[in-house]
Scaffold this motif. Structure first.
Motif, PDB file in Angstrom:
ATOM      1  N   LEU A   1       3.514 -18.594  15.144  1.00 36.16           N
ATOM      2  CA  LEU A   1       4.362 -17.459  14.787  1.00 36.16           C
ATOM      3  C   LEU A   1       4.683 -17.428  13.302  1.00 36.16           C
ATOM      4  CD1 LEU A   1       6.853 -17.554  17.797  1.00 36.16           C
ATOM      5  CD2 LEU A   1       4.957 -15.959  17.451  1.00 36.16           C
ATOM      6  N   TRP A   2       4.749 -18.618  12.690  1.00 31.29           N
ATOM      7  CA  TRP A   2       5.180 -18.733  11.285  1.00 31.29           C
ATOM      8  C   TRP A   2       4.040 -18.467  10.306  1.00 31.29           C
ATOM      9  CZ3 TRP A   2       5.520 -23.910   8.377  1.00 31.29           C
ATOM     10  CH2 TRP A   2       6.037 -23.707   7.080  1.00 31.29           C
ATOM     11  N   VAL A   3       2.938 -19.196  10.441  1.00 32.46           N
ATOM     12  CA  VAL A   3       1.841 -19.076   9.471  1.00 32.46           C
ATOM     13  C   VAL A   3       0.520 -18.654  10.113  1.00 32.46           C
ATOM     14  CG1 VAL A   3       2.803 -20.667   7.784  1.00 32.46           C
ATOM     15  CG2 VAL A   3       1.441 -21.564   9.673  1.00 32.46           C
ATOM     16  N   GLY A   4       0.482 -18.499  11.421  1.00 39.23           N
ATOM     17  CA  GLY A   4      -0.719 -17.996  12.067  1.00 39.23           C
ATOM     18  C   GLY A   4      -1.647 -19.087  12.575  1.00 39.23           C
TER      19      GLY A   4
ATOM     20  N   ILE B   1      -4.007 -24.554   8.449  1.00 45.39           N
ATOM     21  CA  ILE B   1      -4.394 -25.954   8.601  1.00 45.39           C
ATOM     22  C   ILE B   1      -3.488 -26.661   9.597  1.00 45.39           C
ATOM     23  CG2 ILE B   1      -2.959 -26.579   6.604  1.00 45.39           C
ATOM     24  CD1 ILE B   1      -6.182 -28.358   7.751  1.00 45.39           C
ATOM     25  N   PHE B   2      -2.222 -26.264   9.647  1.00 46.35           N
ATOM     26  CA  PHE B   2      -1.286 -26.928  10.544  1.00 46.35           C
ATOM     27  C   PHE B   2      -1.615 -26.640  12.009  1.00 46.35           C
ATOM     28  CE2 PHE B   2       1.117 -26.182   6.590  1.00 46.35           C
ATOM     29  CZ  PHE B   2       1.410 -27.499   6.267  1.00 46.35           C
TER      30      PHE B   2
ATOM     31  N   ILE C   1       3.172 -34.143   4.046  1.00 46.92           N
ATOM     32  CA  ILE C   1       4.305 -34.727   4.781  1.00 46.92           C
ATOM     33  C   ILE C   1       4.549 -33.967   6.084  1.00 46.92           C
ATOM     34  CG2 ILE C   1       6.798 -35.123   4.713  1.00 46.92           C
ATOM     35  CD1 ILE C   1       6.451 -35.615   1.674  1.00 46.92           C
ATOM     36  N   LEU C   2       4.537 -32.628   6.008  1.00 47.44           N
ATOM     37  CA  LEU C   2       4.730 -31.820   7.222  1.00 47.44           C
ATOM     38  C   LEU C   2       3.612 -32.076   8.232  1.00 47.44           C
ATOM     39  CD1 LEU C   2       5.881 -28.408   5.676  1.00 47.44           C
ATOM     40  CD2 LEU C   2       7.295 -30.122   6.849  1.00 47.44           C
TER      41      LEU C   2
ATOM     42  N   GLY D   1      -3.101 -24.552   0.473  1.00 48.79           N
ATOM     43  CA  GLY D   1      -2.932 -23.149   0.114  1.00 48.79           C
ATOM     44  C   GLY D   1      -1.901 -23.002  -0.985  1.00 48.79           C
ATOM     45  N   THR D   2      -0.895 -22.145  -0.757  1.00 53.24           N
ATOM     46  CA  THR D   2       0.152 -21.915  -1.763  1.00 53.24           C
ATOM     47  C   THR D   2       1.278 -22.941  -1.680  1.00 53.24           C
ATOM     48  OG1 THR D   2       1.275 -20.381  -0.256  1.00 53.24           O
ATOM     49  CG2 THR D   2      -0.315 -19.443  -1.819  1.00 53.24           C
ATOM     50  N   MET D   3       1.257 -23.784  -0.670  1.00 58.11           N
ATOM     51  CA  MET D   3       2.303 -24.786  -0.498  1.00 58.11           C
ATOM     52  C   MET D   3       2.034 -25.987  -1.389  1.00 58.11           C
ATOM     53  SD  MET D   3       3.560 -26.632   3.068  1.00 58.11           S
ATOM     54  CE  MET D   3       3.970 -25.050   3.806  1.00 58.11           C
TER      55      MET D   3
END
Length: 457
Positions: A243-246, A250-251, A332-333, A323-325
């Motif tokens: 829902l957050w990043v699609g 990568i996550f 870490i996430l 990406g942009t992060m």
């Protein structure tokens, strides 16, 4: 749901006392599954007498059947026996925590400060020490599990099957279980090695669990509630990420991949490393060639389960495709996500299945089958020890096949003499001087640092 039903149980063993021991177990959990199981046996069976030999092996048998890290699941199982779900959660989470923190720090150093010499020196010194500890643990566990010549033969056959014929671990477990089940019908004295609650000896009455734990029939309703709860916890971060990043992030890719990995890691971390390496390097590009072995070195030389190597894989993948992060934040996430999806299933398997395994503990057919599986597992762990020895002491190992047999042939000119010397020092300290694991590892680290900064300067 739980079979821990004695109302005076917590008065006999305060939770705070158990907590101290689980912290101690977590800190000492070096050496892979064999070493970690030996640590728990020493603290829980030999020193504290909280669980008898038979109950310990009975729990270990079930954990060996499961996908995932058997030592972490064994800690969760025994914690559950002592203090229900609260005890299982604390024991299981503490077992993971030191390794998670260690690998997270090392992953950051690896990604951001790849050429830090002290990191290489520490790795170089620790690996031979871990080798000595693993060998010692295999010997110790083997002596306790292989009660007669039949069990020894089953262990030897399991070793040959997995090391030379590369038989999949689940098939070895299935064959050993069937052999134990049938063998118990015709030759009970040789196969009824792991005793149930109906076969307690006078000495076993000295152990806390055998004295105070009663069996109760598991509740199907509570079992269903447990399954739904942990499946929901397992799926929750994946739903939030989608829902957050699609689903193309990568996550989400890592969450799905390591959720799949969590249910196929039969036989410990080594059994699934080839699969992870192939996917992570060739298919996804999360790691570069050779980095998987660096990650394995981190997992082998830090406390906690070897399967924690997945945390490094997840970190590097997110670090490279942030990406942009911020790359370090992404890593870490990803470490948190990968650890969550890898270990939540472990709690699901224990809290769902352990009550039934405990309830059926006196069933002779079950215990003879599990006795056969225990013997086979000794052979499988020995396989890991041999594999580790070869790849630690030799720079190059050739793999060949003939007549269906796999041969691992080290190139003798690539033998690592400094590693061999440090390994002999560690073995002398561990076996002859009877040093504990931490002291043995410390002297090996010192040797590794001295070698790197004196001879490789």
């Amino acid at each position: 749901m739980s079979s821990v039903s004695n109302p005076s149980k917590n008065q006999v063993l305060p939770f705070s006392e158990a907590l101290k021991v689980w912290v101690k177990v977590a800190i000492h959990s070096f050496g892979g599954p064999a070493g970690q199981i030996a640590v728990m046996h020493k603290f829980l069976v030999e020193e504290k007498k909280w669980i008898s030999e038979n109950r310990f092996l009975h729990a270990l048998n079930y954990c060996m059947l499961l996908p995932g890290p058997e030592a972490q699941q064994l800690a969760t199982y025994i914690g559950w026996l002592l203090h229900k779900k609260k005890g299982g959660l604390v024991a299981g989470l503490l077992f993971i925590l030191p390794g998670f923190i260690s690998i997270l720090i090392l992953s950051i150093l690896y990604a951001a400060y790849r050429d830090v010499a002290i990191v290489d020196a520490i790795f170089f010194g620790i690996k031979p020490a871990v080798l000595a500890i693993v060998i010692g643990a295999v010997i110790k566990i083997g002596k306790k599990a292989l009660k007669n010549e039949v069990m020894v033969i089953m262990a030897a056959l399991a070793f040959v099957a997995i090391f030379f014929f590369e038989m999949d671990f689940p098939y070895i477990v299935l064959a050993a279980g069937i052999t134990g089940f049938l063998g118990g019908k015709f030759w009970e004295e040789k196969f009824h090695v792991i005793k149930g609650h109906a076969d307690k000896t006078e000495q076993e009455n000295d152990y806390l669990i055998d004295s105070h734990i009663q069996q109760v029939k598991p509740s199907f309703k509570k079992t269903l509630q447990t399954i739904l709860l942990y499946l929901s916890l397992w799926a929750l971060p994946l739903i939030l990420i989608a829902l957050w990043v699609g689903v193309d992030s990568i996550f989400f890719s890592e969450g799905i991949f390591f959720s799949k990995t969590a249910v196929v890691t039969f036989g410990g971390a080594y059994s699934v490393l080839a699969y992870i390496a192939q996917k992570a390097v060739e298919d996804y590009g999360w790691l570069k060639s050779g980095e998987m072995l660096d990650g394995l070195g981190m997992a082998e030389t830090t406390p906690g389960p070897l399967i924690q190597v997945v945390q490094f894989v997840g970190f590097m993948g997110a670090y490279r495709f942030a990406g942009t992060m911020d790359p370090l934040l992404a890593g870490i996430l990803a470490s948190l996500l990968v650890t969550w999806t890898t270990f939540i299933p472990c709690f699901l398997f224990i809290f769902t299945g352990a009550p039934y395994i405990e309830y059926l503990r006196g069933n002779k057919s079950l215990t003879t089958a599990l006795s056969g599986i225990t013997a086979a597992v000794v052979g499988v762990v020995l396989n890991l020890g041999v594999w580790f020895t070869i790849h630690t002491l030799f720079g190059k190992v050739n793999e060949s096949h003939s007549l269906g047999i796999r041969w691992l042939i080290p190139e003798w000119e690539t033998i690592n003499i400094p590693s061999l010397v440090i390994g002999l020092i560690a073995a002398f300290a561990y076996f002859i001087l009877k040093w504990n694991m931490l002291k043995t590892i410390l002297i090996s680290v010192i040797c590794g640092i001295l070698y790197h900064f004196i001879f490789l300067k």
